[in-house]
Design a protein around this motif. Sequence first.
Motif, mmCIF file in Angstrom:
data_model
loop_
_atom_site.group_PDB
_atom_site.id
_atom_site.type_symbol
_atom_site.label_atom_id
_atom_site.label_comp_id
_atom_site.label_asym_id
_atom_site.label_seq_id
_atom_site.Cartn_x
_atom_site.Cartn_y
_atom_site.Cartn_z
ATOM 1 N N ASP A 123 -23.921 2.988 5.250
ATOM 2 C CA ASP A 123 -24.637 4.157 4.749
ATOM 3 C C ASP A 123 -24.166 4.419 3.328
ATOM 4 O OD1 ASP A 123 -26.140 4.723 7.075
ATOM 5 O OD2 ASP A 123 -24.369 5.652 7.992
ATOM 6 N N GLN A 129 -32.109 4.148 3.807
ATOM 7 C CA GLN A 129 -31.825 3.226 4.900
ATOM 8 C C GLN A 129 -30.473 2.546 4.675
ATOM 9 O OE1 GLN A 129 -33.801 3.028 7.564
ATOM 10 N NE2 GLN A 129 -35.233 4.502 6.650
ATOM 11 N N PRO A 130 -29.767 2.154 5.739
ATOM 12 C CA PRO A 130 -28.478 1.461 5.561
ATOM 13 C C PRO A 130 -28.633 0.186 4.726
ATOM 14 C CG PRO A 130 -28.768 2.145 7.838
ATOM 15 C CD PRO A 130 -30.077 2.382 7.162
#
Length: 198
Positions: A123, A129-130
């Motif tokens: 993260d 988004q990751p």
Amino acid sequence: MTKLTIGVLGLQGAIEEHVKHIHDLGLQSLIIKKTEQLGEVDGLILPGGESTTMRKLIDRYEFFEPLKEFSNQGKPIFGTCAGMVLLAKEITDSNTIHLNLMDISVKRNAFGRQVDSFVTKLDVKNLKQPFNAIFIRAPYIESASENVEILATYDGKIVAAKQDHILVSSFHPELTDDNRFLEIFVNMVKEQKVDMVR
């Protein structure tokens, strides 16, 4: 605004991979092998590699003071892996300090040897988004001053951070097909260029 040119220090390390990422974002790149080329770029990437070797080459080709001057001008610098080690004000497992440009203390090869390399979803601050982060003999930041913005941690360790015009990551974003981390740096370069025009 004219098209941005991002330089990649071309002494050692993952140079071509960064160049491809820069081109994927529609920007111009320049592999920096001579100090005078620093004047031709709007931002500079210090790639991953081997920090001790990179420092020897920086000294051999007389890049040390020009790199410090580049930073003094407020031009953005992005250091990945070994590049992060070069930018730190302290290396906890060494008496050697390199460029001393960022208020961080770094531990080299902190996640283990080459065989301990790994990929994990991170993260990252301001990324929705990751990010698939690739760690290869990676350092991490053991401590950072209050002036440093922490962007990502892994297992409680700081692995990405920003201070003023300097961005660092323990991992190798250039080894993925995901340009979002590089875009963080490109946005820093754009902001600095706008400030200079003012």
